[in-house]
Enzyme design. Structure first.
Site, PDB file in Angstrom:
ATOM      1  N   LYS A   1       4.668  29.627   5.110  1.00  0.00           N
ATOM      2  CA  LYS A   1       3.913  29.384   3.893  1.00  0.00           C
ATOM      3  C   LYS A   1       2.650  29.640   4.129  1.00  0.00           C
TER       4      LYS A   1
ATOM      5  N   TRP B   1       7.258  -0.498   4.274  1.00  0.00           N
ATOM      6  CA  TRP B   1       7.868   0.338   3.232  1.00  0.00           C
ATOM      7  C   TRP B   1       9.267   0.615   3.383  1.00  0.00           C
TER       8      TRP B   1
ATOM      9  N   ARG C   1       1.707   0.570  15.110  1.00  0.00           N
ATOM     10  CA  ARG C   1       1.128   0.441  13.782  1.00  0.00           C
ATOM     11  C   ARG C   1       1.612  -1.063  13.159  1.00  0.00           C
TER      12      ARG C   1
ATOM     13  N   ASP D   1       8.043  22.732 -25.229  1.00  0.00           N
ATOM     14  CA  ASP D   1       7.830  21.299 -24.534  1.00  0.00           C
ATOM     15  C   ASP D   1       8.776  20.999 -23.602  1.00  0.00           C
TER      16      ASP D   1
ATOM     17  N   TYR E   1       9.393  15.495   1.635  1.00  0.00           N
ATOM     18  CA  TYR E   1       8.864  16.919   0.987  1.00  0.00           C
ATOM     19  C   TYR E   1       8.957  16.868  -0.472  1.00  0.00           C
TER      20      TYR E   1
ATOM     21  N   HIS F   1       0.771  -1.231  -0.215  1.00  0.00           N
ATOM     22  CA  HIS F   1      -0.172  -0.090   0.106  1.00  0.00           C
ATOM     23  C   HIS F   1       0.862   1.094   0.079  1.00  0.00           C
TER      24      HIS F   1
ATOM     25  N   GLU G   1      12.506  12.529   0.818  1.00  0.00           N
ATOM     26  CA  GLU G   1      11.194  12.311  -0.041  1.00  0.00           C
ATOM     27  C   GLU G   1       9.981  12.774   0.310  1.00  0.00           C
TER      28      GLU G   1
ATOM     29  N   HIS H   1      13.472  11.268   4.428  1.00  0.00           N
ATOM     30  CA  HIS H   1      12.784  12.386   4.872  1.00  0.00           C
ATOM     31  C   HIS H   1      12.661  13.165   3.679  1.00  0.00           C
TER      32      HIS H   1
ATOM     33  N   HIS I   1      15.060  11.941  12.865  1.00  0.00           N
ATOM     34  CA  HIS I   1      14.011  11.960  13.632  1.00  0.00           C
ATOM     35  C   HIS I   1      13.146  10.723  13.490  1.00  0.00           C
ATOM     36  N   HIS I   2      13.311   9.804  12.575  1.00  0.00           N
ATOM     37  CA  HIS I   2      12.727   8.598  12.240  1.00  0.00           C
ATOM     38  C   HIS I   2      13.031   7.474  13.148  1.00  0.00           C
TER      39      HIS I   2
ATOM     40  N   SER J   1      -0.300  27.606  -3.986  1.00  0.00           N
ATOM     41  CA  SER J   1       0.200  28.916  -4.453  1.00  0.00           C
ATOM     42  C   SER J   1      -0.483  29.573  -5.470  1.00  0.00           C
TER      43      SER J   1
ATOM     44  N   SER K   1      13.418   6.099 -13.082  1.00  0.00           N
ATOM     45  CA  SER K   1      12.403   6.883 -14.037  1.00  0.00           C
ATOM     46  C   SER K   1      12.314   8.207 -13.209  1.00  0.00           C
ATOM     47  N   SER K   2      12.483   7.962 -11.792  1.00  0.00           N
ATOM     48  CA  SER K   2      12.141   9.496 -11.000  1.00  0.00           C
ATOM     49  C   SER K   2      13.519  10.258 -11.487  1.00  0.00           C
TER      50      SER K   2
ATOM     51  N   THR L   1       7.800  26.279   6.938  1.00  0.00           N
ATOM     52  CA  THR L   1       6.441  25.863   6.510  1.00  0.00           C
ATOM     53  C   THR L   1       5.382  27.085   7.071  1.00  0.00           C
TER      54      THR L   1
HETATM   55  C1  HEA Z   1       0.381   9.123  -0.542  1.00  0.00           C
HETATM   56  C2  HEA Z   1       0.532   7.945   0.387  1.00  0.00           C
HETATM   57  C3  HEA Z   1      -0.597   7.312   1.047  1.00  0.00           C
HETATM   58  C4  HEA Z   1      -2.008   7.527   0.641  1.00  0.00           C
HETATM   59  C5  HEA Z   1      -2.678   8.271  -0.448  1.00  0.00           C
HETATM   60  C6  HEA Z   1      -2.649   6.639   1.802  1.00  0.00           C
HETATM   61  C7  HEA Z   1      -4.047   6.506   1.971  1.00  0.00           C
HETATM   62  C8  HEA Z   1      -4.681   5.381   2.560  1.00  0.00           C
HETATM   63  N1  HEA Z   1      -4.086   4.936   3.570  1.00  0.00           N
HETATM   64 FE1  HEA Z   1      -1.999   4.705   3.959  1.00  0.00          FE
HETATM   65  N2  HEA Z   1      -0.209   4.553   4.255  1.00  0.00           N
HETATM   66  C9  HEA Z   1       0.906   5.145   3.684  1.00  0.00           C
HETATM   67  C10 HEA Z   1       0.653   6.369   2.690  1.00  0.00           C
HETATM   68  C11 HEA Z   1      -0.522   6.440   2.077  1.00  0.00           C
HETATM   69  N3  HEA Z   1      -1.606   6.194   2.390  1.00  0.00           N
HETATM   70  C12 HEA Z   1       2.074   4.879   4.231  1.00  0.00           C
HETATM   71  C13 HEA Z   1       3.619   5.295   3.926  1.00  0.00           C
HETATM   72  C14 HEA Z   1       1.978   4.124   5.229  1.00  0.00           C
HETATM   73  C15 HEA Z   1       2.930   2.997   6.174  1.00  0.00           C
HETATM   74  C16 HEA Z   1       3.343   1.921   5.466  1.00  0.00           C
HETATM   75  C17 HEA Z   1       4.021   1.109   6.571  1.00  0.00           C
HETATM   76  O1  HEA Z   1       3.972   1.074   7.861  1.00  0.00           O
HETATM   77  O2  HEA Z   1       5.102   0.537   5.804  1.00  0.00           O
HETATM   78  C18 HEA Z   1       0.370   3.788   5.237  1.00  0.00           C
HETATM   79  C19 HEA Z   1      -0.018   2.650   6.229  1.00  0.00           C
HETATM   80  C20 HEA Z   1      -1.532   2.687   6.209  1.00  0.00           C
HETATM   81  C21 HEA Z   1      -2.075   2.155   7.410  1.00  0.00           C
HETATM   82  C22 HEA Z   1      -1.507   1.512   8.570  1.00  0.00           C
HETATM   83  C23 HEA Z   1      -1.383   0.054   8.103  1.00  0.00           C
HETATM   84  C24 HEA Z   1      -0.476  -0.503   9.252  1.00  0.00           C
HETATM   85  O3  HEA Z   1       0.249   0.243  10.131  1.00  0.00           O
HETATM   86  O4  HEA Z   1      -0.592  -1.846   9.316  1.00  0.00           O
HETATM   87  C25 HEA Z   1      -3.478   2.316   7.453  1.00  0.00           C
HETATM   88  C26 HEA Z   1      -4.469   1.690   8.180  1.00  0.00           C
HETATM   89  O5  HEA Z   1      -5.570   2.132   8.189  1.00  0.00           O
HETATM   90  C27 HEA Z   1      -3.689   3.220   5.919  1.00  0.00           C
HETATM   91  C28 HEA Z   1      -4.989   3.876   5.526  1.00  0.00           C
HETATM   92  C29 HEA Z   1      -4.995   4.418   4.418  1.00  0.00           C
HETATM   93  C30 HEA Z   1      -6.477   4.518   3.904  1.00  0.00           C
HETATM   94  C31 HEA Z   1      -7.743   4.253   4.394  1.00  0.00           C
HETATM   95  C32 HEA Z   1      -6.101   5.457   2.832  1.00  0.00           C
HETATM   96  C33 HEA Z   1      -6.744   6.153   2.103  1.00  0.00           C
HETATM   97  O6  HEA Z   1      -6.868   7.330   1.525  1.00  0.00           O
HETATM   98  C34 HEA Z   1      -7.339   5.435   0.645  1.00  0.00           C
HETATM   99  C35 HEA Z   1      -8.436   5.669  -0.046  1.00  0.00           C
HETATM  100  C36 HEA Z   1      -9.200   4.688  -0.667  1.00  0.00           C
HETATM  101  C37 HEA Z   1      -9.244   4.456  -2.257  1.00  0.00           C
HETATM  102  C38 HEA Z   1      -9.060   5.262  -2.855  1.00  0.00           C
HETATM  103  C39 HEA Z   1      -9.885   3.128  -2.709  1.00  0.00           C
HETATM  104  C40 HEA Z   1     -10.889   3.470  -3.990  1.00  0.00           C
HETATM  105  C41 HEA Z   1     -11.184   2.187  -4.402  1.00  0.00           C
HETATM  106  C42 HEA Z   1     -12.408   1.684  -4.261  1.00  0.00           C
HETATM  107  C43 HEA Z   1     -13.619   2.459  -3.689  1.00  0.00           C
HETATM  108  C44 HEA Z   1     -12.507   0.432  -4.736  1.00  0.00           C
HETATM  109  C45 HEA Z   1     -13.968   0.176  -5.259  1.00  0.00           C
HETATM  110  C46 HEA Z   1     -13.824   0.269  -6.942  1.00  0.00           C
HETATM  111  C47 HEA Z   1     -13.300  -0.523  -7.723  1.00  0.00           C
HETATM  112  C48 HEA Z   1     -12.781  -1.828  -7.810  1.00  0.00           C
HETATM  113  C49 HEA Z   1     -13.482  -0.321  -9.285  1.00  0.00           C
HETATM  114  N4  HEA Z   1      -2.398   3.422   5.529  1.00  0.00           N
HETATM  115  C1  HEA Z   2       4.172  14.923   2.866  1.00  0.00           C
HETATM  116  C2  HEA Z   2       4.675  14.251   3.773  1.00  0.00           C
HETATM  117  C3  HEA Z   2       5.070  14.870   5.207  1.00  0.00           C
HETATM  118  C4  HEA Z   2       5.524  16.133   5.545  1.00  0.00           C
HETATM  119  C5  HEA Z   2       5.129  17.255   4.874  1.00  0.00           C
HETATM  120  C6  HEA Z   2       5.864  15.891   6.904  1.00  0.00           C
HETATM  121  C7  HEA Z   2       6.027  17.117   7.678  1.00  0.00           C
HETATM  122  C8  HEA Z   2       6.830  16.876   8.888  1.00  0.00           C
HETATM  123  N1  HEA Z   2       7.015  15.788   9.813  1.00  0.00           N
HETATM  124 FE1  HEA Z   2       6.413  13.680   8.931  1.00  0.00          FE
HETATM  125  N2  HEA Z   2       6.121  11.999   8.257  1.00  0.00           N
HETATM  126  C9  HEA Z   2       5.798  11.560   7.104  1.00  0.00           C
HETATM  127  C10 HEA Z   2       5.326  12.524   5.972  1.00  0.00           C
HETATM  128  C11 HEA Z   2       5.518  13.761   6.152  1.00  0.00           C
HETATM  129  N3  HEA Z   2       5.852  14.446   7.374  1.00  0.00           N
HETATM  130  C12 HEA Z   2       5.662  10.277   6.902  1.00  0.00           C
HETATM  131  C13 HEA Z   2       5.225   9.247   5.620  1.00  0.00           C
HETATM  132  C14 HEA Z   2       6.231   9.681   8.056  1.00  0.00           C
HETATM  133  C15 HEA Z   2       6.498   8.093   8.410  1.00  0.00           C
HETATM  134  C16 HEA Z   2       7.278   7.281   7.784  1.00  0.00           C
HETATM  135  C17 HEA Z   2       7.210   5.810   8.348  1.00  0.00           C
HETATM  136  O1  HEA Z   2       7.727   5.441   9.336  1.00  0.00           O
HETATM  137  O2  HEA Z   2       6.588   5.155   7.685  1.00  0.00           O
HETATM  138  C18 HEA Z   2       6.401  10.827   9.127  1.00  0.00           C
HETATM  139  C19 HEA Z   2       6.957  10.687  10.132  1.00  0.00           C
HETATM  140  C20 HEA Z   2       7.405  11.790  10.930  1.00  0.00           C
HETATM  141  C21 HEA Z   2       8.396  11.521  12.226  1.00  0.00           C
HETATM  142  C22 HEA Z   2       9.034  10.340  12.956  1.00  0.00           C
HETATM  143  C23 HEA Z   2       7.899   9.812  13.783  1.00  0.00           C
HETATM  144  C24 HEA Z   2       8.177   8.486  14.088  1.00  0.00           C
HETATM  145  O3  HEA Z   2       8.244   7.494  13.391  1.00  0.00           O
HETATM  146  O4  HEA Z   2       8.405   8.215  15.491  1.00  0.00           O
HETATM  147  C25 HEA Z   2       8.827  12.783  12.686  1.00  0.00           C
HETATM  148  C26 HEA Z   2       9.412  13.120  13.726  1.00  0.00           C
HETATM  149  O5  HEA Z   2       9.811  14.258  14.080  1.00  0.00           O
HETATM  150  C27 HEA Z   2       8.158  13.686  11.604  1.00  0.00           C
HETATM  151  C28 HEA Z   2       7.940  15.108  11.670  1.00  0.00           C
HETATM  152  C29 HEA Z   2       7.732  15.999  10.856  1.00  0.00           C
HETATM  153  C30 HEA Z   2       7.574  17.511  10.761  1.00  0.00           C
HETATM  154  C31 HEA Z   2       8.366  18.162  12.054  1.00  0.00           C
HETATM  155  C32 HEA Z   2       7.140  18.227   9.774  1.00  0.00           C
HETATM  156  C33 HEA Z   2       7.147  19.633   9.456  1.00  0.00           C
HETATM  157  O6  HEA Z   2       7.394  19.539   8.211  1.00  0.00           O
HETATM  158  C34 HEA Z   2       5.687  20.177   9.541  1.00  0.00           C
HETATM  159  C35 HEA Z   2       5.920  21.763   9.499  1.00  0.00           C
HETATM  160  C36 HEA Z   2       4.557  22.172   9.490  1.00  0.00           C
HETATM  161  C37 HEA Z   2       3.749  22.846  10.631  1.00  0.00           C
HETATM  162  C38 HEA Z   2       4.287  22.756  11.563  1.00  0.00           C
HETATM  163  C39 HEA Z   2       2.473  23.363  10.400  1.00  0.00           C
HETATM  164  C40 HEA Z   2       2.321  24.751  10.137  1.00  0.00           C
HETATM  165  C41 HEA Z   2       3.033  25.775  10.643  1.00  0.00           C
HETATM  166  C42 HEA Z   2       2.635  26.844  11.372  1.00  0.00           C
HETATM  167  C43 HEA Z   2       1.288  27.075  11.378  1.00  0.00           C
HETATM  168  C44 HEA Z   2       3.698  27.632  12.075  1.00  0.00           C
HETATM  169  C45 HEA Z   2       3.640  27.808  13.366  1.00  0.00           C
HETATM  170  C46 HEA Z   2       3.772  26.803  14.099  1.00  0.00           C
HETATM  171  C47 HEA Z   2       4.483  26.447  15.218  1.00  0.00           C
HETATM  172  C48 HEA Z   2       5.631  27.256  15.571  1.00  0.00           C
HETATM  173  C49 HEA Z   2       4.083  25.138  16.139  1.00  0.00           C
HETATM  174  N4  HEA Z   2       7.560  13.003  10.565  1.00  0.00           N
HETATM  175 CU    CU Z   3      10.961  12.949   8.471  1.00  0.00          CU
END
Ligand code: HEA
Ligand code: HEA
Ligand code: CU
Ligand code: CUA
Lengths: 289, 268, 523
Positions: free
Chosen positions: C329, C140, C448, C104, C255, C75, C253, C251, C300-301, C266, C167-168, C326
């Site tokens: 923004k 993942w 999780r 292009d 962003y 997933h 990634e 990380h 931080h992860h 924007s 590709s990326s 952030t």
């Molecule tokens: C961009 C990234 C992204 C997006 C979009 C989503 C979308 C969603 N994610 Fe995901 N998720 C991750 C990134 C993302 N996730 C990541 C990085 C992890 C961590 C994995 C890991 O631990 O290694 C994770 C893990 C994760 C977990 C934890 C699993 C675990 O720890 O065991 C769960 C649990 O609820 C979850 C739920 C969902 C749900 C409900 C959505 C929903 O938004 C999805 C919306 C649903 C649909 C779009 C379905 C549409 C389809 C139909 C309606 C079917 C019917 C039609 C036909 C067959 C034609 N996700």
């Molecule tokens: C689009 C993807 C995205 C983005 C933008 C971010 C943004 C941020 N993430 Fe997140 N993060 C993930 C995707 C993302 N993360 C994913 C996928 C994981 C899990 C991976 C995995 O384990 O599978 C993860 C996990 C993750 C962890 C690890 C947690 C753990 O496993 O224990 C941490 C810890 O520091 C973290 C921190 C942050 C912080 C500080 C930001 C900051 O960039 C956020 C900054 C924004 C704000 C703070 C809000 C706006 C700000 C204001 C309004 C200003 C004023 C605010 C204050 C002064 C408070 N993230």
């Molecule tokens: Cu991070």
């Protein structure tokens, strides 16, 4: 930025899809092979053949288009940016392996040896282990058994000299190209190719020495792992670079380049210098200190 | 309109479910039973409230503008698009707030890293999928694994209250004494986590991680493996029982004796 | 300025399937990317629904725990590499050449190659579902030693990652080259739309970190098959070293997954507020600062792996700092709305939804950054809640906003507005219903990546599962709406939106095959 106001857009091409299918076939074949399926060999071979076919085909197309004068300055500049960023991505690829080398040397091996926060690790799990780089760098489990490390001042030093010289000959050739000295260009390139080939030959000799006399291979703990990964990928890049130089040599003999328009030459030269710099890093951090 | 309707729906739904549930405590981090776990809880609430306040301000301004500055009200748009002083302000203010969070966080962290003066040392080893506990300087060591019956897991009988958080042999420790845990693994990564003690650390094969704790109250504390470790990662609970010091001494003496007689039996 | 596009065969494009396979046209390739992302979204979503079904109630009901772990792993890989990244690349392909007044992309054939790798790489990845030992199930994040226990799927997984990395990287190189080299005369860097800026920086991040991931998974491969000891303590390596390598990629990634969204938002907010974007240059600098900081926060992860104290403190501080740019923004967007004359068409709704819910996700991110507290949050559903807030109502909403915003331009037809609004409100309602309760179960102690849980977590998991199905089905509206708009609808004007500004709105809707055959004049 376009100054002339003229744009070039190439027509559709079948090479990318051939490239994709070729690489994919090779990957499927390689995977099957690794999983112990003998058919994998053949699939891998077919895939690689397709890749070679694609490279030859794609580059011929580009070369002939370039010779037909279809590319303007903007296209040239796009190619340049493309090559620069490609080389940057290669730098980052090597950075991963250098990073691994630095990490094990500054953190994991000392920890295993009981330094810093590793006291408990050493006392309870590996009481016998003492960290002395590089002689105990096959780890506390002495993975791969006794081994000897590769010294810096034999072949590796010679190879350093060879690569550095090849950088000079290549630059010499480049100057010749810019000054329209055909003979010097060809000799310079030929020398560079030859030096590249000698480098690879010595590298092969060195590997033979490692396997046969030092009991050193990829399985020799982290020392063997980092040693062969870094030198191996580097050697692979030298091979690619030498082949590219050969192509450039051929094209020079055909008289493809002129003082103003020789992007392909420069791209290969950049690549070669990059390979050169990586080697310096290798020589210092893998062989020497 | 839509927004408000949905919001009300959402809130009622939430309220309904949380009433049916055990209440607020289940929605928040545990305060735990150690000084440090309480500090951690304090930190958690501090940052949470700071974020809530900032959120209210930012979203407040935004929704005000959404309500008041809409075309349907016949407003003409302003044209300003720059203000160095504003930009400066909202760079500096968050920065200062962050420092306000970082200072107490660092203090707590330093305390967590202090393992000196520990009196009891326990080595924990993770296996796929159970834990081994060794009381160092004694001969006591045992394995501890899930005791929930398969019938409950496969929905063939009703689940008991401690479903998936019960083990065959609990880890017994005394209260009010500094305990040091040495954590490692025999196969893949695991993580040993007991929320009430605010302890979570990875068990890494070939390396030892340390953590220490002083438990203030006797009781049974339940935790789980917190690092994906394969098929039964979800079935690798931890149960730790904190008892008065005297009780602990007695238990340990008995366990040592039992172990000795075990060894004697085997040697015979 | 009279000049023509030098095309070796002018107006003849091959028809049928070959048109799409051999195309070098940025719009065709953009369309391909977007459709690919759409299909993968449904596949990845279906996997999420498997996860949510199993978690609907305590106990094991539908799937084996091993398969559950495969679903979690696949997933995430599908959603990240197969949905968000290609979708943004698709938007970049479509819009960047137009926005900068170019004909292009800079390297059109390589562009074609970058796209066509994707379906093949993902076929390889998805085919592992039917292999001996099952699909990858180590998360993942691919942490060894667990990921080394994968069965036959293992080499396929590694090569698939290499392949999509290739590709990326090529896609990113192309975008950088395009932006640096294809701008119309007068289009200086500081005149570029923010979407172009954010993509320039994103592309830089991609080129810098995808090769590191490739290196990391290569080490996994050699550890498994060639006897190396990178991640094996007995040989002097360290399993934690993989985590450092992975998160050095991972990380930045995240962003990569959000910066282009910032660009989209924007573009949309000023359009519907009928007011210029507030603080353009500070937006550019903030984006660059975020990108810079993203390289020094990776650990931080890994707060719980037992790093030395100094490391923990450094990574905590660096991570917290990201809140500052952030925040700039978010404040700029709000100020852009302030005293505007707003209307609320679907793209605007999605953009506003993005700002609110992304900020909520950012706040929880900030909480995670506080090391001592992260010891309690780490690897729980609190983290899952955090990243779904930034990814689903973050990245995905931004992609949808972009689709609504530019769909009339792409197709020449207006989409049905009411249906779009219904789609927005249903999505917003259900996305919160799905992911908000996850904060609670996470804080209450639910880890999780588990297929079954103890009883105190039951209520909220049930709500989340209901929400997930609701959200999933709401997306069928999106699919329907897009198909309907492509097929027809009321004709869109060139400018489409009253407040729209920028080169893309000067072209016809839909734009000509070669966007600008003569460089446009930039004011
Ligand atoms: C961009 C990234 C992204 C997006 C979009 C989503 C979308 C969603 N994610 Fe995901 N998720 C991750 C990134 C993302 N996730 C990541 C990085 C992890 C961590 C994995 C890991 O631990 O290694 C994770 C893990 C994760 C977990 C934890 C699993 C675990 O720890 O065991 C769960 C649990 O609820 C979850 C739920 C969902 C749900 C409900 C959505 C929903 O938004 C999805 C919306 C649903 C649909 C779009 C379905 C549409 C389809 C139909 C309606 C079917 C019917 C039609 C036909 C067959 C034609 N996700
Ligand atoms: C689009 C993807 C995205 C983005 C933008 C971010 C943004 C941020 N993430 Fe997140 N993060 C993930 C995707 C993302 N993360 C994913 C996928 C994981 C899990 C991976 C995995 O384990 O599978 C993860 C996990 C993750 C962890 C690890 C947690 C753990 O496993 O224990 C941490 C810890 O520091 C973290 C921190 C942050 C912080 C500080 C930001 C900051 O960039 C956020 C900054 C924004 C704000 C703070 C809000 C706006 C700000 C204001 C309004 C200003 C004023 C605010 C204050 C002064 C408070 N993230
Ligand atoms: Cu991070
Ligand atoms: Cu042990 Cu998870």
């Amino acid at each position: 930025m376009s100054e002339s106001g003229s744009y070039y857009v190439p027509h559709g091409s079948k090479w990318p899809i051939i490239a994709t299918i070729g690489v994919c076939t090779a990957m499927v074949g390689g995977s099957s092979l690794l999983n112990g399926n003998d058919m994998g060999k053949y699939i891998l071979a077919i895939g690689l053949a397709m890749v070679v076919f694609m490279i030859v085909g794609w580059f011929s197309t580009v070369i002939s288009e370039s010779e037909d004068g279809m590319y303007d300055e903007q296209v040239d500049s796009s190619f340049r940016w493309g090559m620069i960023w490609f080389i940057f991505s290669e730098v980052m690829f090597f950075a991963a392996f250098f990073g691994a080398l630095f990490y094990v040397r500054t953190y994991s091996l000392p920890w295993l040896g009981g330094e810093g926060t590793g006291l408990a690790t050493n006392t309870f799990l590996w009481p016998e282990f003492e960290n002395i780089w590089p002689s105990t760098a096959n780890g506390p489990g002495e993975i791969g058994g006794d081994f000897k490390t590769m010294g810096a001042w034999g072949l590796p030093a010679l190879n350093t000299a060879i690569l550095l010289t090849s950088g000079v000959t290549l630059t010499w050739a480049h100057h010749a190209l810019k000054e329209m000295k055909r003979m010097q260009l060809i000799i310079g390139l030929a020398l560079t190719v030859a030096l590249g080939a000698v480098f690879m030959y010595f590298q092969a000799v060195e590997y033979g020495h490692a396997f046969n006399d030092l009991n050193l291979n990829m399985g020799s703990g982290i020392y063997g792992s980092t040693f062969f990964m870094l030198t191996g990928f580097h050697g692979f890049h030298v091979t690619i670079g030498t082949i590219m130089l050969l192509v450039i040599l051929g094209r020079s003999i055909y008289g493809h380049f002129n003082p103003k328009n020789h992007f392909a030459f420069e791209a290969v030269a950049w690549y070669w210098h990059f390979v050169d710099v990586v080697w310096l890093g290798l020589f210092i951090f893998v062989y020497w200190v | 309109m839509f927004l408000i309707k949905n919001l009300i729906l959402f809130i009622t739904l939430m309220a309904n479910f949380s009433l049916a549930n055990a209440g607020w405590l289940d929605l928040n981090m545990t305060e735990g039973v150690t000084d440090i776990s309480q500090e951690v809880f304090g930190l958690h609430m501090l940052i949470l409230w700071i974020c809530v306040v900032i959120g209210v301000l930012v979203f407040g301004a935004m929704f005000w503008s959404i309500l008041m500055h809409r075309k349907s009200k016949g407003v003409t748009p302003a044209t300003f698009h720059e203000s160095t002083s504003l930009e400066f302000l909202w760079t500096i203010v968050p920065f200062v707030i962050l420092i306000g969070m970082a200072v107490p966080a660092t203090k707590t962290l330093i305390k967590m890293y202090d393992h000196s003066d520990s009196e009891i040392h326990i080595k924990i080893t993770g296996y796929q999928w159970l834990w081994q506990y060794e009381y160092l300087n004694t001969n006591v060591s045992f394995y501890s694994k899930l005791s929930t019956p398969y019938d409950e897991i496969y929905n063939k009988s009703t689940k008991n209250v401690n479903y998936l958080q019960e083990v065959d042999k609990e880890l017994i420790v005394p209260v009010n004494k500094k305990i040091r845990f040495l954590l490692t693994s025999n196969d893949v990564l695991h993580a040993w986590w007991v929320p009430d003690l605010a302890l979570k650390k990875d068990a890494i094969p070939g390396y030892i991680n340390e953590m220490s704790v002083v438990i203030n109250e006797p009781g049974i504390y339940r935790g789980r493996c917190a690092e994906l470790c394969g098929r039964h990662h979800g079935f690798m609970p931890i149960v730790i029982k904190a008892v008065e010091e005297k009780e602990y001494e007695e238990w340990l003496a008995n366990a040592e004796k039992a172990k000795t007689s075990d060894v004697a039996k085997i040697n015979k | 300025m009279s000049s023509v596009v030098k095309d070796t065969h002018h107006d003849e494009h091959p028809s049928g399937i070959m048109r799409w396979i051999t195309t070098t046209n940025h719009k065709d390739i953009g369309t391909l990317y977007l459709w690919f992302a759409m299909i993968m979204f449904f596949i990845g979503g279906l996997m999420a629904l498997v996860i949510r079904s199993e978690l609907f109630q305590p106990g094991l009901q539908f799937v084996d725990p091993q398969f559950f772990n495969s679903m979690t792993t696949m997933h995430a890989l599908v959603m990240i590499f197969g949905v968000v990244m290609p979708a943004f690349t698709g938007l970049a392909n479509w819009m960047i050449p137009i926005m900068i007044g170019g004909p292009d992309m800079a390297l059109p054939r390589m562009n074609n190659w970058s796209f066509w790798i994707m379906p093949f790489a993902f076929s390889m990845l998805l085919s592992t579902l039917w292999m001996d030992g099952g699909a990858p199930a180590g998360g993942w994040t691919l942490y060894p030693p667990l990921s080394l226990q994968t069965g036959d799927a293992f080499p396929f997984l590694i090569f698939a990652i290499h392949f999509m990395g290739l590709s990326s990287i090529m896609g990113a190189i192309n975008i950088v080259a395009t932006i640096l080299n294809m701008r119309a005369p007068g289009m200086t860097l500081m005149k570029m739309p923010l979407f172009v800026w954010t993509w320039l920086i994103t592309a830089f991040l991609l080129i810098a970190v995808m090769p590191v991931l490739a290196g990391g998974v290569t080490m996994l491969l050699t550890d498994k098959f060639f006897g190396t000891s990178f991640f094996n303590a007995a040989g002097g390596g360290d399993p934690v070293m993989f985590q450092h390598i992975f998160w050095f990629f991972g990380h930045p990634e995240v962003y990569i997954l959000i910066l282009p969204s910032f660009g989209v938002v924007s573009a949309i907010i000023p359009t519907f507020a009928r007011k210029p974007l507030f603080g353009y240059s500070s937006m550019v600098y903030a984006t660059a600062s975020i990108a810079f900081l993203s390289f020094i926060v990776w650990a931080h992860h890994m707060f719980t792996v037992g790093m030395p104290l100094a490391g923990e403190v450094f990574f905590m501080f660096a991570t917290m700092l990201i809140a500052v740019p952030t925040g700039v923004k978010v404040f700029n967007w709000v100020t852009t709305m302030w005293k505007g004359a707003m209307t609320f068409e679907t793209p605007m709704l999605f953009a506003i939804g993005f700002i609110v819910m992304f900020t909520i996700g950012g706040f929880s991110g900030l909480m995670l950054a506080i090391t001592p507290a992260d010891f309690q949050y780490h690897d729980t559903y609190f983290v899952v809640a955090h990243f779904h807030y930034v990814l689903v109502p973050g990245s995905i909403f931004a992609i949808m906003a972009a689709c609504y915003f530019w769909l009339p331009k792409w197709t020449g037809n207006m989409y049905p507005e009411t249906l779009g609004k219904i789609h927005f409100w249903l999505s917003t309602f259900f996305v919160n219903l799905t992911f908000f309760p996850m904060h609670f179960v996470g804080l209450a102690g639910m880890p999780r990546r588990i297929p079954d849980y103890s009883l105190q977590f039951a209520d909220y998991n049930m709500i989340a599962s209901i929400g997930a199905f609701g959200f999933g089905f709401a997306q069928l509206i999106f699919l329907y709406l897009i198909i309907k708009t492509i097929k027809g609808g009321s004709k869109a004007t060139d400018q489409v939106w009253e407040g729209a500004e920028g080169l893309e709105w000067t072209l016809s809707s839909p734009p000509p095959y070669h966007s600008f055959s003569t460089p446009p004049v930039i004011k």
